[in-house]
Design a protein around this motif. Structure first.
Motif, PDB file in Angstrom:
ATOM      1  N   ALA A   3      45.872  30.202  44.651  1.00 25.91           N
ATOM      2  CA  ALA A   3      44.600  31.217  44.338  1.00 25.91           C
ATOM      3  C   ALA A   3      43.941  31.128  42.854  1.00 25.91           C
ATOM      4  N   ALA A   4      43.023  31.663  42.738  1.00 24.44           N
ATOM      5  CA  ALA A   4      41.990  31.937  41.929  1.00 24.44           C
ATOM      6  C   ALA A   4      42.713  33.707  41.360  1.00 24.44           C
ATOM      7  N   PRO A   5      42.356  33.986  39.999  1.00 21.52           N
ATOM      8  CA  PRO A   5      43.019  35.949  40.312  1.00 21.52           C
ATOM      9  C   PRO A   5      41.782  36.048  40.145  1.00 21.52           C
ATOM     10  N   VAL A   6      42.913  37.176  40.961  1.00 21.23           N
ATOM     11  CA  VAL A   6      41.374  38.884  41.025  1.00 21.23           C
ATOM     12  C   VAL A   6      40.918  39.258  39.754  1.00 21.23           C
ATOM     13  N   VAL A   7      41.792  39.089  39.097  1.00 13.37           N
ATOM     14  CA  VAL A   7      41.021  40.155  37.660  1.00 13.37           C
ATOM     15  C   VAL A   7      41.231  38.666  36.279  1.00 13.37           C
ATOM     16  N   ARG A   8      40.248  38.447  35.825  1.00 18.75           N
ATOM     17  CA  ARG A   8      40.153  37.894  34.890  1.00 18.75           C
ATOM     18  C   ARG A   8      39.360  37.964  33.251  1.00 18.75           C
ATOM     19  N   THR A   9      39.657  38.875  32.641  1.00 17.53           N
ATOM     20  CA  THR A   9      39.043  38.742  31.434  1.00 17.53           C
ATOM     21  C   THR A   9      39.435  37.673  30.185  1.00 17.53           C
ATOM     22  N   ARG A  10      38.964  37.528  29.139  1.00 14.87           N
ATOM     23  CA  ARG A  10      38.793  36.373  28.359  1.00 14.87           C
ATOM     24  C   ARG A  10      37.858  37.370  26.951  1.00 14.87           C
ATOM     25  N   ALA A  11      39.037  37.337  26.096  1.00 14.14           N
ATOM     26  CA  ALA A  11      38.475  38.130  24.465  1.00 14.14           C
ATOM     27  C   ALA A  11      37.400  39.533  24.728  1.00 14.14           C
ATOM     28  N   LEU A  12      37.768  40.187  25.998  1.00 12.78           N
ATOM     29  CA  LEU A  12      36.941  41.346  26.613  1.00 12.78           C
ATOM     30  C   LEU A  12      37.245  42.317  25.508  1.00 12.78           C
ATOM     31  N   HIS A  13      35.784  43.217  24.738  1.00  7.52           N
ATOM     32  CA  HIS A  13      36.459  44.046  23.238  1.00  7.52           C
ATOM     33  C   HIS A  13      35.371  44.555  23.775  1.00  7.52           C
ATOM     34  N   LYS A  14      35.720  45.859  23.623  1.00  5.47           N
ATOM     35  CA  LYS A  14      34.265  47.158  23.479  1.00  5.47           C
ATOM     36  C   LYS A  14      34.834  48.070  22.483  1.00  5.47           C
ATOM     37  N   ARG A  15      33.324  47.692  21.833  1.00  7.09           N
ATOM     38  CA  ARG A  15      33.613  49.192  20.436  1.00  7.09           C
ATOM     39  C   ARG A  15      32.662  50.108  21.055  1.00  7.09           C
ATOM     40  N   PHE A  16      33.028  51.777  20.128  1.00 12.54           N
ATOM     41  CA  PHE A  16      32.103  52.508  20.640  1.00 12.54           C
ATOM     42  C   PHE A  16      31.766  52.986  18.923  1.00 12.54           C
ATOM     43  N   GLY A  17      30.825  52.746  18.359  1.00  9.43           N
ATOM     44  CA  GLY A  17      30.163  53.092  17.213  1.00  9.43           C
ATOM     45  C   GLY A  17      31.387  52.194  16.026  1.00  9.43           C
ATOM     46  N   ASP A  18      32.422  53.107  15.327  1.00  5.09           N
ATOM     47  CA  ASP A  18      32.950  52.607  14.509  1.00  5.09           C
ATOM     48  C   ASP A  18      35.062  52.232  15.266  1.00  5.09           C
ATOM     49  N   LEU A  19      34.406  53.164  16.381  1.00  3.81           N
ATOM     50  CA  LEU A  19      36.049  53.127  17.554  1.00  3.81           C
ATOM     51  C   LEU A  19      35.826  51.653  18.598  1.00  3.81           C
ATOM     52  N   VAL A  20      36.991  50.886  17.896  1.00  5.79           N
ATOM     53  CA  VAL A  20      37.517  49.895  18.565  1.00  5.79           C
ATOM     54  C   VAL A  20      38.031  49.944  19.822  1.00  5.79           C
ATOM     55  N   ALA A  21      37.749  49.822  20.944  1.00  6.92           N
ATOM     56  CA  ALA A  21      38.352  51.384  22.518  1.00  6.92           C
ATOM     57  C   ALA A  21      39.738  49.618  23.030  1.00  6.92           C
ATOM     58  N   VAL A  22      38.813  48.396  23.010  1.00  7.48           N
ATOM     59  CA  VAL A  22      39.834  47.274  23.278  1.00  7.48           C
ATOM     60  C   VAL A  22      39.646  45.742  22.226  1.00  7.48           C
ATOM     61  N   GLN A  23      40.380  45.511  22.259  1.00  7.34           N
ATOM     62  CA  GLN A  23      40.452  44.457  21.372  1.00  7.34           C
ATOM     63  C   GLN A  23      40.864  43.313  21.775  1.00  7.34           C
ATOM     64  N   ALA A  24      40.085  41.837  22.098  1.00  9.26           N
ATOM     65  CA  ALA A  24      40.052  41.018  22.397  1.00  9.26           C
ATOM     66  C   ALA A  24      41.302  40.908  23.523  1.00  9.26           C
ATOM     67  N   LEU A  25      41.246  41.417  24.575  1.00  9.64           N
ATOM     68  CA  LEU A  25      42.340  40.909  25.984  1.00  9.64           C
ATOM     69  C   LEU A  25      41.980  39.828  26.529  1.00  9.64           C
ATOM     70  N   ASP A  26      43.052  39.065  27.292  1.00  7.49           N
ATOM     71  CA  ASP A  26      42.952  38.731  27.893  1.00  7.49           C
ATOM     72  C   ASP A  26      44.278  38.855  28.868  1.00  7.49           C
ATOM     73  N   LEU A  27      43.368  38.446  30.100  1.00 12.27           N
ATOM     74  CA  LEU A  27      44.237  39.205  31.261  1.00 12.27           C
ATOM     75  C   LEU A  27      44.314  38.513  32.423  1.00 12.27           C
ATOM     76  N   GLU A  28      45.134  38.681  33.434  1.00 16.56           N
ATOM     77  CA  GLU A  28      45.057  37.403  34.584  1.00 16.56           C
ATOM     78  C   GLU A  28      46.002  38.383  35.211  1.00 16.56           C
TER      79      GLU A  28
END
Length: 254
Positions: A3-28
């Motif tokens: 079955a397909a994964p319920v969660v799949r992320t690819r290179a997920l990235h979140k920046r708040f200004g100069d703060l990198v909160a999440v960097q290149a997250l790959d997850l299944e």
């Protein structure tokens, strides 16, 4: 076929200004999996969860939850997830029944479908005898169970449990984890954050975040081996100390 994964992320990235909160997250994360997302304060757990809930847009990268894109289909994502925090979010002046009916309606269940689902759900979670009791009079363990019932009334594909057992006695925590596995066996994926490492070891797989980076993933035994530690708690302490040592020293302090 798998079955397909319920969660799949690819290179997920979140920046708040100069703060990198999440960097290149790959997850299944698989359907029916009990998955722990761990890390010290500031590691990126909360930002990751908020993105997966469709509440915060990523800076770049992609993620799907229950087959829906978190960026372009956030409303569909929110219909397929449940969320429970340590604050429970219950209405103390309402009864158990009234809380359940309210949350079921919020998630789109109405009429006969709602009544049939809640009858089945309250029986499975052993809440039937407390349906007419006000939520504010429940013990911590029963509030916890009611909050979980509210978060899963609509049969979500994925439920987020954010520090769900904080302040609850050990006996209630054990019972709660039995209920978590019952939900997972029915096909609900469970994503847990916790600072209780004995609970982390109950997860089928763990992901450790540190300063926005995914630095370890696998079964509890595999993660411990990856870090050359003895226990999951040793891994957590190691990361906490490392993150604290990397924090800039405030002005005027040595």
């Amino acid at each position: 076929m798998t079955a397909a994964p319920v969660v799949r992320t690819r290179a997920l990235h979140k920046r708040f200004g100069d703060l990198v909160a999440v960097q290149a997250l790959d997850l299944e994360i698989a359907r029916g999996e009990v998955f722990g997302l761990l890390g010290p304060n500031g590691s990126g757990k909360t930002t990751t969860i908020r993105m997966l809930c469709g509440l915060v847009l990523p800076t770049s990268g992609t993620a799907e939850v229950a087959g829906y894109d978190i960026t372009t289909q956030s409303e569909q994502v929110r219909r397929r997830i449940g969320y429970m925090s340590q604050r429970y979010g219950l209405y103390d002046e309402l009864t158990v029944r009234e809380n359940l009916r309210f949350y079921a309606s919020v998630y789109g269940l109405v009429g006969r479908d709602r009544d049939e689902r809640l009858a089945e759900h309250t029986d499975a979670l052993r809440l039937v005898e407390r349906l007419d009791q006000r939520a504010g009079t429940l013990s911590g363990g029963w509030k916890q169970r009611l909050a979980l019932a509210c978060a899963t009334a609509h049969r979500p594909d994925l439920v987020f449990l954010d520090e769900p057992t904080a302040g609850v006695d050990p006996a209630a925590r054990r019972t709660f984890w039995e209920t978590i596995y019952e939900l997972a066996q029915q096909g609900t994926t469970v994503l847990v954050t916790t600072h209780y490492m004995d609970e982390a070891e109950r997860c089928q797989r763990l992901a450790f975040l540190s300063r926005g980076h995914l630095i370890g993933i696998g079964t509890p035994a595999e993660v411990v081996q990856q870090f050359g530690a003895r226990t999951v708690e040793d891994v957590f302490v190691m990361l906490q100390q490392r993150d604290e040592a990397a924090m800039p020293v405030a002005a005027g302090r040595s």
